[in-house]
Design a protein around this motif. Sequence first.
Motif, mmCIF file in Angstrom:
data_model
loop_
_atom_site.group_PDB
_atom_site.id
_atom_site.type_symbol
_atom_site.label_atom_id
_atom_site.label_comp_id
_atom_site.label_asym_id
_atom_site.label_seq_id
_atom_site.Cartn_x
_atom_site.Cartn_y
_atom_site.Cartn_z
ATOM 1 N N SER A 22 0.835 -1.210 0.000
ATOM 2 C CA SER A 22 0.000 0.000 0.000
ATOM 3 C C SER A 22 0.865 1.253 0.000
ATOM 4 O O SER A 22 0.386 2.342 -0.332
ATOM 5 N N LYS A 23 2.152 1.108 0.355
ATOM 6 C CA LYS A 23 3.095 2.234 0.330
ATOM 7 C C LYS A 23 3.792 2.370 -1.018
ATOM 8 O O LYS A 23 4.640 3.240 -1.193
ATOM 9 N N GLY A 24 3.468 1.464 -1.954
ATOM 10 C CA GLY A 24 4.050 1.537 -3.285
ATOM 11 C C GLY A 24 5.171 0.539 -3.497
ATOM 12 O O GLY A 24 5.504 -0.262 -2.619
ATOM 13 N N ARG B 43 11.964 -2.346 -0.415
ATOM 14 C CA ARG B 43 11.494 -3.380 0.497
ATOM 15 C C ARG B 43 10.459 -4.285 -0.155
ATOM 16 O O ARG B 43 10.457 -5.501 0.057
ATOM 17 N N THR B 44 9.555 -3.705 -0.944
ATOM 18 C CA THR B 44 8.412 -4.464 -1.462
ATOM 19 C C THR B 44 8.573 -4.934 -2.908
ATOM 20 O O THR B 44 7.643 -5.515 -3.462
ATOM 21 N N ASP C 212 2.643 -11.070 -12.017
ATOM 22 C CA ASP C 212 3.687 -10.062 -11.865
ATOM 23 C C ASP C 212 3.060 -8.666 -11.851
ATOM 24 O O ASP C 212 2.244 -8.333 -12.703
ATOM 25 N N GLY C 213 3.425 -7.866 -10.843
ATOM 26 C CA GLY C 213 2.926 -6.497 -10.735
ATOM 27 C C GLY C 213 1.745 -6.329 -9.806
ATOM 28 O O GLY C 213 1.350 -5.193 -9.517
ATOM 29 N N THR C 214 1.173 -7.422 -9.295
ATOM 30 C CA THR C 214 -0.024 -7.321 -8.447
ATOM 31 C C THR C 214 0.291 -6.778 -7.059
ATOM 32 O O THR C 214 -0.467 -5.986 -6.499
#
Length: 200
Positions: A58-60, A64-65, A94-96
Amino acid sequence: MKLSPLPRAFYDRDTQLVARDLLGKLLVHRTTNGAERIGRIVEVEAYLGPHDLAAHTSKGNTPRTRVMFGPPGHAYIYLIYGMHHCMNVVTEPDGTGAAVLLRALEPVSGLDPNTRGPGRLCKAMGIDRSHYGADLCGPELFLTRDPQPRPPLEIANSPRIGVDYAGEWAKCPLRFYIQGNAYVSRVPGPSRRQQKKNML
């Protein structure tokens, strides 16, 4: 016994379906010295993507993500409280930016019995940040079907644990666990102090 990783197609599906289907599967870690640690997954939480305010994505898309925004079937490992590792499996295309957190294991082989809670799970399995991005379709760290015949699972669900900051998303019943299993990290009715301990 010969254990083979689940195919990538298993992870490339709706996150809630993957979360439920992970229950009863085996998590396997084969270390470089030839040791093998195996646990049966009994509790998970689904994180649905950037629109889910409890999800890290949710932070983009951040350093880290980035693994969560990558292809399915990889490990997203992060650290909480500066000391406890947590393991997620990346789901959907990919990208979800979706994943399932592994919250508790029932020990099967080579494990310390203290496997309730995502931090204790990783410690018992020997999983840390060095496994960030690991391909779960490879031979070292993977998930597989339990070769032992077992009765059908009774699956329960509840709100996720420790995500009060996520507003309405904190109430979503996206935690799934095997009803009655002794290794589930939290059952209805514990004290606030015990609930905090079980978040580790």
